[in-house]
Design an enzyme around this catalytic site. Structure first.
Site, PDB file in Angstrom:
ATOM      1  N   TYR A 143     -14.314   2.022 -27.770  1.00 49.31           N
ATOM      2  CA  TYR A 143     -14.166   2.999 -29.079  1.00 49.31           C
ATOM      3  C   TYR A 143     -14.172   2.174 -30.273  1.00 49.31           C
ATOM      4  O   TYR A 143     -14.345   2.875 -31.402  1.00 49.31           O
ATOM      5  CB  TYR A 143     -12.819   3.525 -28.946  1.00 49.31           C
ATOM      6  CG  TYR A 143     -12.394   4.630 -27.693  1.00 49.31           C
ATOM      7  CD1 TYR A 143     -13.255   4.638 -27.013  1.00 49.31           C
ATOM      8  CD2 TYR A 143     -10.979   4.927 -27.534  1.00 49.31           C
ATOM      9  CE1 TYR A 143     -13.025   5.398 -25.877  1.00 49.31           C
ATOM     10  CE2 TYR A 143     -10.728   5.671 -26.504  1.00 49.31           C
ATOM     11  CZ  TYR A 143     -11.765   5.947 -25.624  1.00 49.31           C
ATOM     12  OH  TYR A 143     -11.478   6.577 -24.424  1.00 49.31           O
ATOM     13  N   LYS A 193     -12.910  -2.567 -13.923  1.00 45.02           N
ATOM     14  CA  LYS A 193     -13.864  -2.194 -13.128  1.00 45.02           C
ATOM     15  C   LYS A 193     -14.791  -3.444 -13.025  1.00 45.02           C
ATOM     16  O   LYS A 193     -16.235  -3.503 -13.146  1.00 45.02           O
ATOM     17  CB  LYS A 193     -14.821  -1.141 -13.957  1.00 45.02           C
ATOM     18  CG  LYS A 193     -15.784  -0.454 -12.823  1.00 45.02           C
ATOM     19  CD  LYS A 193     -15.308   0.590 -11.811  1.00 45.02           C
ATOM     20  CE  LYS A 193     -16.544   1.191 -11.230  1.00 45.02           C
ATOM     21  NZ  LYS A 193     -15.951   1.741  -9.986  1.00 45.02           N
ATOM     22  N   ASP A 225     -10.865   3.444 -10.634  1.00 39.05           N
ATOM     23  CA  ASP A 225     -11.032   4.556  -9.728  1.00 39.05           C
ATOM     24  C   ASP A 225      -9.997   4.627  -8.588  1.00 39.05           C
ATOM     25  O   ASP A 225      -9.485   5.590  -8.533  1.00 39.05           O
ATOM     26  CB  ASP A 225     -12.311   4.894  -9.053  1.00 39.05           C
ATOM     27  CG  ASP A 225     -13.047   3.479  -8.910  1.00 39.05           C
ATOM     28  OD1 ASP A 225     -12.750   2.545  -9.275  1.00 39.05           O
ATOM     29  OD2 ASP A 225     -14.065   3.409  -7.962  1.00 39.05           O
ATOM     30  N   ASP A 253      -2.929   9.690 -19.798  1.00 36.50           N
ATOM     31  CA  ASP A 253      -3.098  11.083 -19.637  1.00 36.50           C
ATOM     32  C   ASP A 253      -2.665  11.670 -18.373  1.00 36.50           C
ATOM     33  O   ASP A 253      -1.847  12.711 -18.036  1.00 36.50           O
ATOM     34  CB  ASP A 253      -4.004  11.956 -20.121  1.00 36.50           C
ATOM     35  CG  ASP A 253      -4.196  12.314 -21.795  1.00 36.50           C
ATOM     36  OD1 ASP A 253      -3.383  11.563 -22.453  1.00 36.50           O
ATOM     37  OD2 ASP A 253      -4.688  13.259 -22.057  1.00 36.50           O
TER      38      ASP A 253
END
Ligand code: NAD
Length: 365
Positions: A143, A193, A225, A253
């Site tokens: 970001y 990851k 994942d 979330d």
């Protein structure tokens, strides 16, 4: 007993309604335990743009810089400020606060209340006993990395985002997670990851290095994942999850939905600055300004009230005071009182102010 300075930024929409109840609880704690909480209120978001021309003024930023902690409500929700044509956008306030105050560690505790287990879409028997804390890196990664742009090439448009992490950024967030795990069940799950991304391989390497300084805490590494799957399959298996910015954005979330309502969840963003009392931080409910219910006295103030508990615990080290608030909230929920977002057959629906009052009264019990 102590004297603490808190900047209160209620913001827009339901922000002022829920923050009013949070401040009420804060002052009740002050009286009960003999602390002095000097609170200074200032404008932020749309209300600040309209009155001061900026989503957060320089004067308010200075006030925040000098304070011990910030209690934040919510911002946004006024349509004329949501379009791209508006020069000053309310969200700038939060981004400026995070950036200038170096609020790099976002903490989101997930502990569904027993009496509300059926408010979640996950089965009760899976949820029962869930008590986890997500520690998300907040000021680095995809970001913030440059370049981040869409550009023209002879073959057509292409886009690039940059996922950059420095050793220092990873070290400091993982360290926060280990310190917090020491006060909990002493188990860290570091999420990355590493099978694909170089930034994740560095993340794992630094996480292992920090882990060697905390032999009393165990560490596991999980691919993001797999973590997403385990969160809904076996949420009780987690204690502290630590992860980078975008993975944390998505996983928090998902984890939030374990508790049922947005109106129940607090969060903390911790900085690098130490005050006389501990680590400086900004505390806010995870929900937004909820324009659909603003001004109607319907908003659930529990998330905002629980941010006060987080503030007392993480910035002031006042564990007993924090627990007093959390226990009072639990008592009121167990007694069957609900705001409209938690409406259930056989339970009494009450408004924002009444919920605040009941929680203050329950603190005496
Ligand atoms: P929202 O969180 O404001 O509302 C989502 C839904 O949840 C709405 O139906 C709302 O009524 C309900 N809800 C939220 N909080 C509640 C509470 N305490 N009690 C009862 N019900 C509650 O999200 P949104 O509608 O997507 O966004 C509205 C505005 O808030 C937007 O401008 C958005 O940019 C802004 N926003 C701000 C923040 C922040 O200040 N940190 C965070 C998220 C969204």
């Amino acid at each position: 007993m102590g004297t603490y300075t808190i900047v209160v930024l209620p913001g827009d929409g339901i922000g002022p309604e829920v923050t009013e109840q949070a401040v009420r609880v804060l002052h009740e704690i002050g009286e009960r335990y003999g602390h002095t909480f000097q609170s200074h209120q200032a404008l932020v978001g749309v209300s600040a743009i309209e009155a001061e021309g900026q989503a957060i003024s320089d004067a308010t930023m200075q006030l925040c810089q000098k304070s011990d902690a910030i209690l934040f409500g919510a911002i946004g929700g006024i349509p004329r400020y949501e379009g791209s044509s508006s020069q000053e956008r309310p969200e700038r306030a939060l981004l400026r606060l995070r950036k200038e105050l170096e609020l790099f560690a976002n903490l989101r505790p997930i502990r569904p209340f027993k009496a509300l287990l059926n408010a979640s879409s996950i089965k009760q028997e899976v949820l029962q006993g869930t008590d986890l804390l997500v520690v998300r890196e907040l000021t680095g990664g995809l970001y913030f990395g440059k370049p981040s742009e869409i550009r023209e090439t002879p073959q057509g448009l292409e886009a690039v985002d940059t996922l950059l992490y420095t050793e220092r950024e990873i070290d400091r967030i993982v360290r926060v997670a280990f310190e917090l795990a020491r006060g909990r069940r002493k188990k860290i799950t570091s999420v990355d990851k590493a099978n694909v991304l170089s930034s994740s391989r560095l993340w794992r390497h630094i996480a292992e290095r920090v882990a060697s300084e905390y032999p009393d805490v165990t560490i596991d590494h999980l691919l993001v994942d797999t973590c997403a799957m385990q969160l809904v399959r076996n949420p009780t298996g987690f204690d502290v999850i630590v992860t980078e910015n975008m993975f944390g954005d998505i996983l928090t979330d998902e984890a939030a939905m374990l508790t049922g309502s947005m109106g129940m969840l607090p969060s903390a963003s911790l900085g690098t600055r130490r005050t006389a009392h501990g680590l400086f931080g900004l505390y806010e409910p995870i929900h937004g300004s909820a324009p659909d219910i603003a001004g109607q006295g319907k908003a659930n103030p529990i998330a905002a009230i629980l941010t006060v508990a987080m503030l007392l615990r993480h910035s002031f080290g006042l564990e007993q005071e924090a627990t007093t608030i959390e226990a009072a909230v639990e008592r009121v929920i167990e007694a069957g009182y609900r705001t409209e977002d938690l409406k259930e057959a056989g339970k009494e629906v009450i408004g924002t102010q009444e919920m605040g009052k009941l929680i203050v009264d329950a603190m005496a019990a």
